[in-house]
Design a protein around this motif. Structure first.
Motif, PDB file in Angstrom:
ATOM      1  N   VAL A 178     -21.451 -14.775 -19.316  1.00 53.31           N
ATOM      2  CA  VAL A 178     -20.662 -15.781 -20.021  1.00 53.31           C
ATOM      3  C   VAL A 178     -19.167 -15.564 -19.818  1.00 53.31           C
ATOM      4  CG1 VAL A 178     -22.376 -16.248 -21.819  1.00 53.31           C
ATOM      5  CG2 VAL A 178     -20.709 -14.406 -22.154  1.00 53.31           C
ATOM      6  N   VAL A 179     -18.438 -16.649 -19.945  1.00 56.92           N
ATOM      7  CA  VAL A 179     -16.971 -16.634 -19.958  1.00 56.92           C
ATOM      8  C   VAL A 179     -16.555 -17.501 -21.141  1.00 56.92           C
ATOM      9  CG1 VAL A 179     -16.728 -16.310 -17.466  1.00 56.92           C
ATOM     10  CG2 VAL A 179     -16.836 -18.637 -18.409  1.00 56.92           C
ATOM     11  N   ARG A 180     -15.324 -17.354 -21.601  1.00 53.46           N
ATOM     12  CA  ARG A 180     -14.868 -18.215 -22.696  1.00 53.46           C
ATOM     13  C   ARG A 180     -14.721 -19.648 -22.181  1.00 53.46           C
ATOM     14  NH1 ARG A 180     -10.934 -15.022 -20.980  1.00 53.46           N
ATOM     15  NH2 ARG A 180      -8.922 -15.900 -20.339  1.00 53.46           N
ATOM     16  N   PRO A 223      -9.790  -7.004  -5.834  1.00 54.46           N
ATOM     17  CA  PRO A 223     -10.771  -6.006  -6.300  1.00 54.46           C
ATOM     18  C   PRO A 223     -10.249  -5.211  -7.501  1.00 54.46           C
ATOM     19  CG  PRO A 223     -10.587  -5.963  -3.918  1.00 54.46           C
ATOM     20  CD  PRO A 223      -9.467  -6.836  -4.406  1.00 54.46           C
ATOM     21  N   GLY A 224     -11.080  -5.102  -8.536  1.00 52.63           N
ATOM     22  CA  GLY A 224     -10.736  -4.287  -9.695  1.00 52.63           C
ATOM     23  C   GLY A 224      -9.880  -4.973 -10.731  1.00 52.63           C
ATOM     24  N   LYS A 225      -9.466  -6.215 -10.478  1.00 52.06           N
ATOM     25  CA  LYS A 225      -8.607  -6.895 -11.443  1.00 52.06           C
ATOM     26  C   LYS A 225      -9.417  -7.557 -12.551  1.00 52.06           C
ATOM     27  CE  LYS A 225      -4.959 -10.293 -12.072  1.00 52.06           C
ATOM     28  NZ  LYS A 225      -4.062 -11.306 -11.457  1.00 52.06           N
ATOM     29  N   VAL A 270     -18.816  -6.615  -5.022  1.00 55.75           N
ATOM     30  CA  VAL A 270     -17.498  -6.817  -5.609  1.00 55.75           C
ATOM     31  C   VAL A 270     -17.138  -5.611  -6.461  1.00 55.75           C
ATOM     32  CG1 VAL A 270     -17.687  -9.335  -5.649  1.00 55.75           C
ATOM     33  CG2 VAL A 270     -18.477  -8.010  -7.623  1.00 55.75           C
ATOM     34  N   ARG A 271     -15.875  -5.511  -6.831  1.00 56.23           N
ATOM     35  CA  ARG A 271     -15.441  -4.423  -7.706  1.00 56.23           C
ATOM     36  C   ARG A 271     -14.760  -5.017  -8.936  1.00 56.23           C
ATOM     37  NH1 ARG A 271     -10.968  -0.957  -7.840  1.00 56.23           N
ATOM     38  NH2 ARG A 271     -10.162  -1.739  -5.848  1.00 56.23           N
ATOM     39  N   LEU A 272     -15.289  -4.668 -10.104  1.00 60.11           N
ATOM     40  CA  LEU A 272     -14.747  -5.140 -11.370  1.00 60.11           C
ATOM     41  C   LEU A 272     -14.254  -3.944 -12.184  1.00 60.11           C
ATOM     42  CD1 LEU A 272     -17.705  -7.523 -12.355  1.00 60.11           C
ATOM     43  CD2 LEU A 272     -15.611  -8.172 -11.152  1.00 60.11           C
ATOM     44  N   GLN A 273     -13.575  -4.221 -13.274  1.00 59.36           N
ATOM     45  CA  GLN A 273     -13.145  -3.152 -14.179  1.00 59.36           C
ATOM     46  C   GLN A 273     -13.975  -3.241 -15.451  1.00 59.36           C
ATOM     47  OE1 GLN A 273      -8.969  -3.162 -15.174  1.00 59.36           O
ATOM     48  NE2 GLN A 273      -9.186  -1.516 -16.666  1.00 59.36           N
ATOM     49  N   HIS A 274     -14.692  -2.166 -15.762  1.00 56.08           N
ATOM     50  CA  HIS A 274     -15.548  -2.147 -16.939  1.00 56.08           C
ATOM     51  C   HIS A 274     -14.758  -1.720 -18.168  1.00 56.08           C
ATOM     52  CE1 HIS A 274     -18.767   0.114 -19.402  1.00 56.08           C
ATOM     53  NE2 HIS A 274     -18.818  -1.165 -19.715  1.00 56.08           N
ATOM     54  N   ILE A 275     -14.867  -2.507 -19.254  1.00 58.34           N
ATOM     55  CA  ILE A 275     -14.236  -2.170 -20.529  1.00 58.34           C
ATOM     56  C   ILE A 275     -15.347  -1.975 -21.558  1.00 58.34           C
ATOM     57  CG2 ILE A 275     -12.553  -2.830 -22.282  1.00 58.34           C
ATOM     58  CD1 ILE A 275     -11.336  -2.573 -19.507  1.00 58.34           C
ATOM     59  N   ALA A 276     -15.537  -0.746 -22.009  1.00 55.92           N
ATOM     60  CA  ALA A 276     -16.614  -0.433 -22.953  1.00 55.92           C
ATOM     61  C   ALA A 276     -16.120  -0.497 -24.388  1.00 55.92           C
ATOM     62  CB  ALA A 276     -17.176   0.951 -22.661  1.00 55.92           C
ATOM     63  N   ASP A 280     -12.960  -9.638 -28.115  1.00 53.11           N
ATOM     64  CA  ASP A 280     -11.941  -9.557 -27.068  1.00 53.11           C
ATOM     65  C   ASP A 280     -12.188 -10.557 -25.941  1.00 53.11           C
ATOM     66  OD1 ASP A 280     -10.495  -7.702 -28.417  1.00 53.11           O
ATOM     67  OD2 ASP A 280     -10.589  -6.143 -26.884  1.00 53.11           O
ATOM     68  N   LEU A 281     -13.445 -10.844 -25.650  1.00 57.72           N
ATOM     69  CA  LEU A 281     -13.732 -11.871 -24.642  1.00 57.72           C
ATOM     70  C   LEU A 281     -13.226 -13.227 -25.126  1.00 57.72           C
ATOM     71  CD1 LEU A 281     -15.193 -12.702 -21.962  1.00 57.72           C
ATOM     72  CD2 LEU A 281     -17.175 -13.237 -23.398  1.00 57.72           C
ATOM     73  N   LEU A 282     -13.537 -13.564 -26.375  1.00 58.73           N
ATOM     74  CA  LEU A 282     -13.107 -14.840 -26.941  1.00 58.73           C
ATOM     75  C   LEU A 282     -11.584 -14.913 -27.052  1.00 58.73           C
ATOM     76  CD1 LEU A 282     -15.803 -15.105 -29.744  1.00 58.73           C
ATOM     77  CD2 LEU A 282     -15.575 -16.669 -27.813  1.00 58.73           C
ATOM     78  N   GLY A 283     -10.964 -13.758 -27.251  1.00 63.44           N
ATOM     79  CA  GLY A 283      -9.516 -13.727 -27.375  1.00 63.44           C
ATOM     80  C   GLY A 283      -8.782 -13.674 -26.051  1.00 63.44           C
ATOM     81  N   GLY A 284      -9.527 -13.575 -24.950  1.00 63.86           N
ATOM     82  CA  GLY A 284      -8.911 -13.573 -23.635  1.00 63.86           C
ATOM     83  C   GLY A 284      -8.467 -12.216 -23.130  1.00 63.86           C
ATOM     84  N   GLN A 285      -8.848 -11.143 -23.859  1.00 69.19           N
ATOM     85  CA  GLN A 285      -8.476  -9.798 -23.410  1.00 69.19           C
ATOM     86  C   GLN A 285      -9.347  -9.312 -22.250  1.00 69.19           C
ATOM     87  OE1 GLN A 285      -8.457 -10.394 -26.971  1.00 69.19           O
ATOM     88  NE2 GLN A 285      -6.268 -10.683 -26.586  1.00 69.19           N
ATOM     89  N   THR A 286     -10.537  -9.879 -22.109  1.00 74.37           N
ATOM     90  CA  THR A 286     -11.410  -9.567 -20.981  1.00 74.37           C
ATOM     91  C   THR A 286     -11.879 -10.874 -20.348  1.00 74.37           C
ATOM     92  OG1 THR A 286     -13.349  -9.435 -22.442  1.00 74.37           O
ATOM     93  CG2 THR A 286     -12.205  -7.363 -21.934  1.00 74.37           C
ATOM     94  N   ASP A 287     -12.416 -10.785 -19.139  1.00 74.94           N
ATOM     95  CA  ASP A 287     -12.750 -11.993 -18.382  1.00 74.94           C
ATOM     96  C   ASP A 287     -14.190 -12.462 -18.507  1.00 74.94           C
ATOM     97  OD1 ASP A 287     -10.130 -12.350 -17.106  1.00 74.94           O
ATOM     98  OD2 ASP A 287     -10.615 -10.484 -16.068  1.00 74.94           O
ATOM     99  N   ILE A 288     -15.129 -11.531 -18.395  1.00 70.66           N
ATOM    100  CA  ILE A 288     -16.538 -11.920 -18.409  1.00 70.66           C
ATOM    101  C   ILE A 288     -17.352 -10.929 -19.236  1.00 70.66           C
ATOM    102  CG2 ILE A 288     -16.366 -13.017 -16.147  1.00 70.66           C
ATOM    103  CD1 ILE A 288     -17.860 -10.644 -14.960  1.00 70.66           C
ATOM    104  N   LEU A 289     -18.579 -11.332 -19.556  1.00 70.41           N
ATOM    105  CA  LEU A 289     -19.494 -10.470 -20.323  1.00 70.41           C
ATOM    106  C   LEU A 289     -20.922 -10.814 -19.952  1.00 70.41           C
ATOM    107  CD1 LEU A 289     -20.156  -8.535 -22.804  1.00 70.41           C
ATOM    108  CD2 LEU A 289     -20.159 -10.615 -24.183  1.00 70.41           C
ATOM    109  N   PHE A 290     -21.718  -9.799 -19.669  1.00 69.05           N
ATOM    110  CA  PHE A 290     -23.159  -9.985 -19.492  1.00 69.05           C
ATOM    111  C   PHE A 290     -23.796  -9.692 -20.853  1.00 69.05           C
ATOM    112  CE2 PHE A 290     -21.820  -9.270 -15.147  1.00 69.05           C
ATOM    113  CZ  PHE A 290     -22.681 -10.058 -14.388  1.00 69.05           C
ATOM    114  N   GLY A 291     -23.732 -10.657 -21.749  1.00 70.42           N
ATOM    115  CA  GLY A 291     -24.191 -10.421 -23.117  1.00 70.42           C
ATOM    116  C   GLY A 291     -25.684 -10.612 -23.272  1.00 70.42           C
TER     117      GLY A 291
END
Length: 326
Positions: free
Chosen positions: A133-135, A154-156, A181-187, A197-208
């Motif tokens: 999902v994305v916002r 990559p990584g952004k 691809v290369r992503l940055q994981h935020i735990a 944080d996803l809804l607030g735009g602090q992160t880009d995507i989520l595999f919820g």
């Protein structure tokens, strides 16, 4: 003489009867005779919490005792799991286990418990696809858009998860592996803060998990791009699978079940297993969870043990190949 013999025989019979009764643990015979606790190793408000609280309602009816849900988040489910591993093996403290239970043995350098020795399986409860999902305001309208953006920089791009070793984390790692691809994981410490944080735009995507993101998809706050299961979800029939969206070989699902501390009597495990199977068959349970894309799947304790064992082997390979660490 005869009286003495009769008295002796009576004493022997009484002694044998007492010994036989002593061989039957009273805790087993009376189980359960007090409230049961399900420890959820995630923060309140996420998919795991929803499952535990929904299950507790019918489980309490089946067992005739209150079933209390206690959240113990942290350390990628290790804190809550350790609490249960060190609890009395009497069936009164259970762990809502998840994919993290099968990943932590290879992900963590050292655990305070032995995953396969310190727990005994009770029952699988549900399987659940993750949903990418994305916002709603996100510029990414498809999996292809994400792959292109991640390839360009990559990584952004960041992907949130409820913690290391969760199904969301592993779904993202698998996407990196198969999507090249290369992503940055935020735990985070649970689904709720990750979603915030996803809804607030602090992160880009989520595999919820479908349980944690379903209401946000329905309300239009999140946009679903793909599901991670082999087939489309009945809850989101118009959403493609990851394979259909252009990532060959991509299939993974989250799952939840119950474990008890090792040493819990077999009779207690069987009692709990039977109660779980009846509880998950109730209309209440299905109405709360199935419409969100979850699939009820119970079975015997042995079935669950085999499933978890296969998951441990599967994720161990991915963790080692991709050098995933906590």
């Amino acid at each position: 003489m005869h009286i003495s013999i009769h008295r002796s025989l009576a004493c022997v019979v009484a002694g044998v009867a007492a010994a036989m009764l002593a061989g039957v643990p009273m805790a087993q015979a009376a189980f359960p005779d007090k409230p049961i606790k399900i420890v959820v190793p995630f923060s309140p408000g996420g998919g795991a919490d929803l499952i535990a609280r929904t299950l507790s309602t019918d489980l309490a009816k089946e067992l005739g005792q209150p079933v209390i849900v206690e959240n113990k988040p942290g350390a990628g489910t290790v804190i809550g799991s350790d609490l249960v591993a060190k609890s009395a093996p009497d069936g009164y403290t259970l762990l809502l286990s998840s994919i993290a239970h099968s990943v932590n043995p290879s992900l963590a350098e050292k655990l305070p418990y032995a995953t396969e020795k310190d727990f005994v399986p009770v029952a699988m409860v549900v399987r659940s696809p993750n949903v990418l999902v994305v916002r709603a305001e996100s510029p990414y309208k498809s999996v292809k858009d994400i792959v292109e953006a991640a390839t360009a920089k990559p990584g952004k791009l960041t992907y949130a998860s409820p913690g290391n070793g969760t199904s969301s984390h592993l779904a993202g790692a698998l996407f990196e592996d198969l999507g090249k691809v290369r992503l940055q994981h935020i735990a985070y410490k649970g689904s709720a803060p990750a979603l915030t944080d996803l809804l607030g735009g602090q992160t880009d995507i989520l595999f919820g998990t479908s349980g944690s993101v379903g209401s946000f998809i329905d309300s239009g706050k999140l946009r679903a791009l793909a599901v991670t299961s082999a087939a489309r979800s009945s809850a989101y029939p118009s959403v493609p699978t990851m394979v259909e969206a252009g990532v060959p070989g991509y299939v993974t699902e989250g799952w939840y079940g119950l474990h008890a501390p090792s040493g819990t009597p077999a009779a207690v495990i069987e009692r709990l297993n039977a109660a779980v199977r009846r509880a998950t068959a109730s209309d209440f349970f299905k109405s709360k969870l199935v419409h969100e894309g979850m699939v009820v799947q119970t079975g015997t304790p042995g079935d669950y043990a085999n499933y978890v064992r296969a998951e441990i082997a599967r994720w161990s390979k991915l963790v080692k190949t991709n050098v995933i660490t906590k």
